[in-house]
Write an enzyme that holds these catalytic residues in place. Structure first.
Site, PDB file in Angstrom:
ATOM      1  N   CYS A   3      -4.339  -0.180  -4.880  1.00  0.00           N
ATOM      2  CA  CYS A   3      -2.903   0.132  -4.785  1.00  0.00           C
ATOM      3  C   CYS A   3      -2.479   1.100  -5.889  1.00  0.00           C
ATOM      4  CB  CYS A   3      -2.063  -1.136  -4.827  1.00  0.00           C
ATOM      5  SG  CYS A   3      -2.371  -2.221  -6.233  1.00  0.00           S
ATOM      6  N   HIS A  61       0.921  -6.026  -7.471  1.00  0.00           N
ATOM      7  CA  HIS A  61       0.842  -4.855  -6.597  1.00  0.00           C
ATOM      8  C   HIS A  61       1.485  -3.664  -7.294  1.00  0.00           C
ATOM      9  CE1 HIS A  61       0.099  -2.909  -2.836  1.00  0.00           C
ATOM     10  NE2 HIS A  61       1.368  -2.661  -2.586  1.00  0.00           N
ATOM     11  N   ASP A 108       5.384   1.046   0.230  1.00  0.00           N
ATOM     12  CA  ASP A 108       4.224   0.174  -0.001  1.00  0.00           C
ATOM     13  C   ASP A 108       2.947   0.861   0.485  1.00  0.00           C
ATOM     14  OD1 ASP A 108       2.334  -1.901  -0.034  1.00  0.00           O
ATOM     15  OD2 ASP A 108       3.885  -3.403   0.344  1.00  0.00           O
TER      16      ASP A 108
END
Ligand code: CA
Length: 240
Positions: A70, A183, A201
Site C-alpha cells: 500500500c 494502511h 484507497d
C-alpha cells in the site's frame, strides 16, 4: 418439457462456467463511510472547495501489487503526480515512469529499505517518509500523537487546496470500520459540509474510494503501529 429442460441445463452449465473471480467484488462498507461511487459520493466531490489534488492523483491511481505494497503504490502515485524525473520502465522500453517495480532501482531508496523488506512487512510512517525523501522532493512527516484534530484537519485541507503537493495518510482501518490493519493511501479531497476526506484507497480489489469523517480518520492515525511503537500519521510532499 424437453425444450425447457434443455434450456435449464444450458443455463446451469453457463452459470457453472462463470468463475467467481471474474466479477470485481469489494467488501461491504460500514454506514459511517460513504462510497465515492454513489450519488452522495459524487456530489461531495462536486461541492468540494479543496480538491486540487483529485485530478492529478486520479490520473495516477494505482492498485497495490501485493498485500504489503500500500505504501509503495501510494508513493508511486505521488511521484508520478509531482512529475519529477522518473526512471525507465523496462516493460515500456524507453518510456520513463515510476512503477511499483522500479521505485527501488535507486541506491538511496534501497538504503532505506529493499523491496523484499517491504513485501514481507510493509512500512512504518517513518519509513514511508524516508522512502519518499530518497527522491528529490520535500517531505514532512506528522505523527498522530503530535497533532490535534483541528491541526490535522487544517493542514490537510490547506494542502488539498494547493496544486503540486500531496497528502499520504497512514491509518488503522479497523478504527474507521474497515478490515482491518494498518494502511497507507493518498487523500484527494475534502468536503466541508460533511467534514469528510476522500481516500483514494490503493487496495482497489478490497475497498472503493471512501469519504470518511475527519474525526474518525484522526482517531485512526492516533493508533500505535506495533512495528515502531509510535502512532501512525500523515505525510505532506511537494516539489523542491
Ligand atoms: Ca495539494
Amino acid at each position: 418439457m424437453k425444450i425447457i429442460s434443455l434450456i435449464s441445463r444450458i443455463s446451469l452449465m453457463g452459470l457453472c462456467l462463470i468463475p467467481r473471480q471474474v466479477i470485481a467484488q469489494t467488501l461491504p462498507l460500514n454506514s459511517n463511510l460513504i462510497n465515492f461511487n454513489s450519488t452522495p459520493g459524487e456530489t461531495f466531490l462536486i461541492e468540494s472547495n479543496a480538491r486540487q489534488d483529485y485530478i492529478p492523483l486520479s490520473l495516477q491511481f494505482e492498485t497495490q501489487e501485493n498485500l504489503a505494497y500500500c505504501g509503495v503504490a501510494s508513493i508511486v502515485m505521488v511521484l508520478n503526480a509531482l512529475s519529477i524525473p522518473a526512471p525507465k520502465a523496462p516493460e515500456w522500453r524507453t518510456y520513463h515512469r515510476f512503477t511499483q517495480q522500479n521505485l527501488f532501482d535507486n541506491s538511496k531508496t534501497q538504503a532505506v529499505m529493499t523491496s523484499e523488506m517491504v513485501a514481507q512487512g510493509g512500512m512504518t510512517l517513518q519509513q514511508l517518509g524516508e522512502l519518499l525523501a530518497s527522491y528529490p522532493i520535500n517531505v514532512n512527516v506528522y505523527y498522530g500523537s503530535d497533532v490535534s484534530l483541528q491541526e490535522f484537519r487544517q493542514r490537510i485541507i490547506d494542502n488539498l487546496k494547493q496544486p503540486n503537493n500531496f497528502v499520504l495518510i497512514n491509518y488503522l482501518r479497523h478504527t474507521i470500520g474497515q478490515e482491518k490493519g494498518g494502511h497507507i493511501s493518498p487523500i484527494a479531497a475534502y468536503h466541508k459540509e460533511s467534514d469528510r476526506f476522500l481516500i483514494l484507497d490503493v487496495s482497489r480489489y478490497k475497498y472503493p474510494p471512501v469519504w470518511v469523517k475527519a474525526e474518525d480518520l484522526w482517531k485512526a492515525i492516533n493508533t500505535i503501529d506495533s512495528a515502531s511503537n509510535k502512532t501512525r500519521g500523515f505525510v505532506l510532499v511537494s516539489s523542491q
